[in-house]
Design a protein around this motif. Structure first.
Motif, PDB file in Angstrom:
ATOM      1  N   GLN A   1       0.934  -0.879   0.065  1.00 17.32           N
ATOM      2  CA  GLN A   1      -0.012   0.053   0.044  1.00 17.32           C
ATOM      3  C   GLN A   1       1.178   1.549   0.177  1.00 17.32           C
ATOM      4  O   GLN A   1       1.642   1.293   1.183  1.00 17.32           O
ATOM      5  CB  GLN A   1      -0.758  -0.094   1.210  1.00 17.32           C
ATOM      6  CG  GLN A   1      -1.704  -0.952   1.706  1.00 17.32           C
ATOM      7  CD  GLN A   1      -1.215  -1.974   1.612  1.00 17.32           C
ATOM      8  OE1 GLN A   1      -0.892  -1.965   2.883  1.00 17.32           O
ATOM      9  NE2 GLN A   1      -1.610  -3.869   1.320  1.00 17.32           N
TER      10      GLN A   1
ATOM     11  N   GLN B   1       0.989   5.553   0.790  1.00 21.01           N
ATOM     12  CA  GLN B   1      -0.061   6.627   0.921  1.00 21.01           C
ATOM     13  C   GLN B   1       0.468   7.970   1.122  1.00 21.01           C
ATOM     14  O   GLN B   1       1.606   8.258   1.507  1.00 21.01           O
ATOM     15  CB  GLN B   1      -0.324   6.419   2.680  1.00 21.01           C
ATOM     16  CG  GLN B   1      -1.138   7.398   3.330  1.00 21.01           C
ATOM     17  CD  GLN B   1      -2.406   7.169   2.990  1.00 21.01           C
ATOM     18  OE1 GLN B   1      -3.100   6.068   2.867  1.00 21.01           O
ATOM     19  NE2 GLN B   1      -3.114   8.123   2.638  1.00 21.01           N
TER      20      GLN B   1
ATOM     21  N   SER C   1       0.859  11.842   1.016  1.00 26.87           N
ATOM     22  CA  SER C   1       0.128  13.654   1.699  1.00 26.87           C
ATOM     23  C   SER C   1       0.999  14.572   1.510  1.00 26.87           C
ATOM     24  O   SER C   1       2.081  14.261   0.224  1.00 26.87           O
ATOM     25  CB  SER C   1       0.814  13.217   3.126  1.00 26.87           C
ATOM     26  OG  SER C   1       2.484  12.696   3.553  1.00 26.87           O
TER      27      SER C   1
ATOM     28  N   CYS D   1       4.745  10.088   0.380  1.00 26.30           N
ATOM     29  CA  CYS D   1       4.192   9.155   0.243  1.00 26.30           C
ATOM     30  C   CYS D   1       5.106   7.623   1.007  1.00 26.30           C
ATOM     31  O   CYS D   1       6.480   7.922   0.848  1.00 26.30           O
ATOM     32  CB  CYS D   1       4.863   8.018  -1.420  1.00 26.30           C
ATOM     33  SG  CYS D   1       3.393   7.213  -2.094  1.00 26.30           S
TER      34      CYS D   1
ATOM     35  N   GLY E   1      -0.639   5.139  -4.596  1.00 26.17           N
ATOM     36  CA  GLY E   1      -1.418   5.683  -3.772  1.00 26.17           C
ATOM     37  C   GLY E   1      -2.363   6.502  -4.179  1.00 26.17           C
ATOM     38  O   GLY E   1      -2.984   6.506  -5.306  1.00 26.17           O
ATOM     39  N   GLN E   2      -3.223   6.611  -3.799  1.00 23.61           N
ATOM     40  CA  GLN E   2      -4.251   7.095  -3.869  1.00 23.61           C
ATOM     41  C   GLN E   2      -4.415   9.119  -4.053  1.00 23.61           C
ATOM     42  O   GLN E   2      -5.477   9.316  -4.705  1.00 23.61           O
ATOM     43  CB  GLN E   2      -5.174   7.255  -2.254  1.00 23.61           C
ATOM     44  CG  GLN E   2      -4.902   9.229  -1.457  1.00 23.61           C
ATOM     45  CD  GLN E   2      -3.424   8.888  -0.905  1.00 23.61           C
ATOM     46  OE1 GLN E   2      -3.243   8.063  -0.803  1.00 23.61           O
ATOM     47  NE2 GLN E   2      -3.319   9.665  -0.047  1.00 23.61           N
TER      48      GLN E   2
ATOM     49  N   THR F   1      -2.721  13.066  -4.267  1.00 23.43           N
ATOM     50  CA  THR F   1      -3.346  14.055  -3.274  1.00 23.43           C
ATOM     51  C   THR F   1      -3.355  15.240  -4.246  1.00 23.43           C
ATOM     52  O   THR F   1      -2.433  15.426  -5.621  1.00 23.43           O
ATOM     53  CB  THR F   1      -2.062  14.491  -2.570  1.00 23.43           C
ATOM     54  OG1 THR F   1      -2.529  15.217  -1.437  1.00 23.43           O
ATOM     55  CG2 THR F   1      -0.518  14.757  -3.160  1.00 23.43           C
TER      56      THR F   1
END
Length: 119
Positions: free
Chosen positions: A2, A4, A6, A21, A110-111, A113
């Motif tokens: 995963q 993540q 930011s 990340c 990642g999701q 940003t």
């Protein structure tokens, strides 16, 4: 595996912003880590890439302004954005390519940003 991301937000033209990340999961090795971006109505494109050995590659549009770095011990990748321009406004995605603990290759995202460059 995963990822993540930011650090996104609103930044003024000529300012600075740092994206980070963090990669987690059962990882054996990471070959390359990168940042992509997708502006409204456009395709996702590569912004910067860094190999396991530290070699970097940048899109022409960001050369000299953005810097990608990685911490192999912490499995993190960062993108320092200096002197951003309004045309840098986009959703930024981190990406990692490597091999997991079972020696199976992976590619993870990642999701995203959002970075908005505006005065």
């Amino acid at each position: 595996v995963q990822l993540q991301a930011s650090g996104g937000g609103l930044v003024q033209p000529g300012g600075s912003l740092r994206l980070s990340c963090t990669i987690s999961g059962s990882i054996f090795s990471i070959a390359a880590m990168s940042w992509y971006r997708q502006a409204p109505g456009k395709q996702r494109v590569l912004v910067a890439l860094i190999s396991s050995g530290g070699r970097t590659n940048y899109a022409e549009a960001v050369k000299g302004r953005f810097t990608i770095s990685r911490d192999n011990a912490k499995n993190t990748v960062s993108l320092q954005m200096n002197s951003p321009k309004p045309e840098d406004t986009a959703v930024y995605y981190c990406n990692a390519v490597g091999v997991n603990e079972f020696k199976v290759p992976f590619e993870s995202w990642g999701q995203g940003t959002l970075v908005t460059v505006s005065s």
